[in-house]
Design a protein around this motif. Structure first.
Motif, PDB file in Angstrom:
ATOM      1  N   THR A 284     -13.044  -1.005  -1.194  1.00 40.26           N
ATOM      2  CA  THR A 284     -12.336   0.065  -1.907  1.00 40.26           C
ATOM      3  C   THR A 284     -11.210   0.631  -1.042  1.00 40.26           C
ATOM      4  OG1 THR A 284     -14.344   0.666  -3.113  1.00 40.26           O
ATOM      5  CG2 THR A 284     -12.589   2.317  -2.998  1.00 40.26           C
ATOM      6  N   ILE A 285     -11.493   0.877   0.247  1.00 35.61           N
ATOM      7  CA  ILE A 285     -10.450   1.380   1.147  1.00 35.61           C
ATOM      8  C   ILE A 285      -9.321   0.357   1.270  1.00 35.61           C
ATOM      9  CG2 ILE A 285      -9.964   2.264   3.461  1.00 35.61           C
ATOM     10  CD1 ILE A 285     -12.925   2.937   3.723  1.00 35.61           C
ATOM     11  N   SER A 286      -9.682  -0.922   1.330  1.00 35.88           N
ATOM     12  CA  SER A 286      -8.659  -1.975   1.422  1.00 35.88           C
ATOM     13  C   SER A 286      -7.757  -1.968   0.193  1.00 35.88           C
ATOM     14  CB  SER A 286      -9.338  -3.349   1.561  1.00 35.88           C
ATOM     15  OG  SER A 286     -10.155  -3.398   2.707  1.00 35.88           O
ATOM     16  N   ILE A 287      -8.349  -1.769  -0.980  1.00 34.67           N
ATOM     17  CA  ILE A 287      -7.540  -1.719  -2.211  1.00 34.67           C
ATOM     18  C   ILE A 287      -6.586  -0.530  -2.176  1.00 34.67           C
ATOM     19  CG2 ILE A 287      -7.667  -1.340  -4.708  1.00 34.67           C
ATOM     20  CD1 ILE A 287     -10.319  -2.899  -4.663  1.00 34.67           C
ATOM     21  N   ILE A 288      -7.088   0.614  -1.730  1.00 32.54           N
ATOM     22  CA  ILE A 288      -6.240   1.808  -1.641  1.00 32.54           C
ATOM     23  C   ILE A 288      -5.087   1.561  -0.674  1.00 32.54           C
ATOM     24  CG2 ILE A 288      -6.184   4.220  -0.877  1.00 32.54           C
ATOM     25  CD1 ILE A 288      -9.091   4.426  -1.913  1.00 32.54           C
ATOM     26  N   MET A 289      -5.366   0.920   0.451  1.00 32.34           N
ATOM     27  CA  MET A 289      -4.299   0.621   1.412  1.00 32.34           C
ATOM     28  C   MET A 289      -3.294  -0.363   0.834  1.00 32.34           C
ATOM     29  SD  MET A 289      -4.517   2.531   3.870  1.00 32.34           S
ATOM     30  CE  MET A 289      -3.074   1.789   4.579  1.00 32.34           C
ATOM     31  N   MET A 290      -3.786  -1.354   0.073  1.00 34.17           N
ATOM     32  CA  MET A 290      -2.858  -2.303  -0.550  1.00 34.17           C
ATOM     33  C   MET A 290      -1.927  -1.585  -1.517  1.00 34.17           C
ATOM     34  SD  MET A 290      -4.839  -5.920  -1.189  1.00 34.17           S
ATOM     35  CE  MET A 290      -6.381  -5.292  -1.839  1.00 34.17           C
ATOM     36  N   ILE A 291      -2.466  -0.596  -2.243  1.00 37.53           N
ATOM     37  CA  ILE A 291      -1.629   0.174  -3.174  1.00 37.53           C
ATOM     38  C   ILE A 291      -0.546   0.938  -2.410  1.00 37.53           C
ATOM     39  CG2 ILE A 291      -1.640   2.113  -4.795  1.00 37.53           C
ATOM     40  CD1 ILE A 291      -4.461   1.193  -5.635  1.00 37.53           C
ATOM     41  N   PHE A 292      -0.931   1.569  -1.297  1.00 37.06           N
ATOM     42  CA  PHE A 292       0.056   2.299  -0.482  1.00 37.06           C
ATOM     43  C   PHE A 292       1.130   1.352   0.039  1.00 37.06           C
ATOM     44  CE2 PHE A 292      -2.819   5.910  -0.381  1.00 37.06           C
ATOM     45  CZ  PHE A 292      -1.937   6.975  -0.291  1.00 37.06           C
ATOM     46  N   ILE A 293       0.718   0.181   0.511  1.00 36.86           N
ATOM     47  CA  ILE A 293       1.683  -0.777   1.071  1.00 36.86           C
ATOM     48  C   ILE A 293       2.627  -1.291  -0.018  1.00 36.86           C
ATOM     49  CG2 ILE A 293       1.885  -3.076   2.090  1.00 36.86           C
ATOM     50  CD1 ILE A 293      -0.639  -2.442   3.681  1.00 36.86           C
ATOM     51  N   LEU A 294       2.083  -1.584  -1.208  1.00 32.95           N
ATOM     52  CA  LEU A 294       2.927  -2.061  -2.307  1.00 32.95           C
ATOM     53  C   LEU A 294       3.932  -0.990  -2.727  1.00 32.95           C
ATOM     54  CD1 LEU A 294       0.297  -3.972  -4.487  1.00 32.95           C
ATOM     55  CD2 LEU A 294       2.145  -4.951  -3.140  1.00 32.95           C
ATOM     56  N   ILE A 295       3.487   0.274  -2.748  1.00 33.26           N
ATOM     57  CA  ILE A 295       4.402   1.365  -3.089  1.00 33.26           C
ATOM     58  C   ILE A 295       5.515   1.473  -2.053  1.00 33.26           C
ATOM     59  CG2 ILE A 295       4.599   3.875  -3.297  1.00 33.26           C
ATOM     60  CD1 ILE A 295       1.788   3.880  -4.513  1.00 33.26           C
TER      61      ILE A 295
END
Length: 275
Positions: free
Chosen positions: A245-256
């Motif tokens: 879940t934390i990895s997904i949240i970080m991926m969202i931040f990086i994509l943004i």
């Protein structure tokens, strides 16, 4: 078209090492495990809203932004010097930045432990000259220093590549029209080098915000960034669902962040062409 089969090994590689791991991250991130097995749940996303985890996230983003800014301030002038035709030792200077990258990333970071520790080389030199010693190991300063040292070449090289592609006739035309060095830089060189700057910002920010080796070695065992938090969920706590879940949240931040930076990158073939 007849040689399409040559791409099959790459497609297999992508499926094994990119697509399947990504699907596993999504599966674990959106599920929880109970006595009946896995079931869909957003429980771990709500759990991440705890102020403790938000504090770790913002600390990671702040340190990554700060190290990226330092890399830009240091790296842009270096790239400008390397791209200058008047500078005769650009090959030597380029090697000084590239040679450390030939060494193992972990080894480079360990080397800073020797330099920064209480009885390390830097403090020994300061003591020899009867100067006050410094103690920045296991602090934010040591972590930022490690990030800047390891990721600085990723800022310099894309900017240098774009600067080398700038047509010198544009610079000469601006000078012929009466522009001084500051005006030529502000109106010609800087706008044309923005694609390299954006590539450099992206390539420094992404590894900086997810690093866990630098923060563990130079920040100490109790130092926690978002990368350390993910590592502990998988290797220590064995809570793969929360780690995913934390990895997904970080991926969202990086994509943004990539989407924001891409808005300023009009020349898609700029510095990214180097990589």
């Amino acid at each position: 078209m007849k040689k399409k089969w040559l791409s099959y090994p790459y497609l297999v590689w992508m499926a094994i090492f990119i697509i399947i791991p990504s699907l596993l991250i999504l599966f674990y991130g959106f599920t929880v495990k109970d006595e009946q097995g896995f079931r869909f749940s957003l429980q771990n996303f709500y759990r991440f809203c705890d102020p403790i985890f938000f504090g770790v996230l913002f600390k990671s983003l702040w340190l990554a932004l700060l190290s990226t800014f330092v890399c830009l301030i240091v790296g842009y002038p270096v790239a400008l010097i390397l791209a200058s035709k008047e500078y005769s030792k650009k090959t030597t200077m380029s090697l000084l930045f590239i040679i450390p990258m030939w060494m193992n990333f972990l080894l480079r970071t360990y080397a800073w432990l020797t330099l920064l520790e209480k009885n390390g080389i830097i403090n020994s030199i300061l003591s020899f000259f009867h100067l006050p010693t410094i103690n920045i190991l296991y602090t934010n300063g040591a972590v930022i220093l490690g990030m800047v040292y390891n990721f600085l070449p990723f800022m310099i090289l894309p900017i240098y590549t774009v600067l080398m592609k700038i047509d010198n006739k544009l610079v000469e035309a601006a000078q012929d029209l009466g522009g001084n060095w500051v005006t030529v830089f502000r109106r010609v060189i800087l706008p044309l080098s923005l694609p390299g700057v954006m590539s450099g910002l992206t390539m420094v920010f992404m590894p900086a915000v997810t690093t866990f080796v630098i923060s563990k070695l130079l920040g100490g065992a109790q130092y926690t960034l978002i990368g350390n938090l993910i590592e502990r969920q998988f290797l220590t706590v064995y809570d793969w669902n929360f780690g995913a879940t934390i990895s997904i949240i970080m991926m969202i931040f990086i994509l943004i962040s990539i989407a924001i930076m891409s808005r300023f990158d009009e020349d898609k073939g700029g510095g990214a062409a180097l990589w």
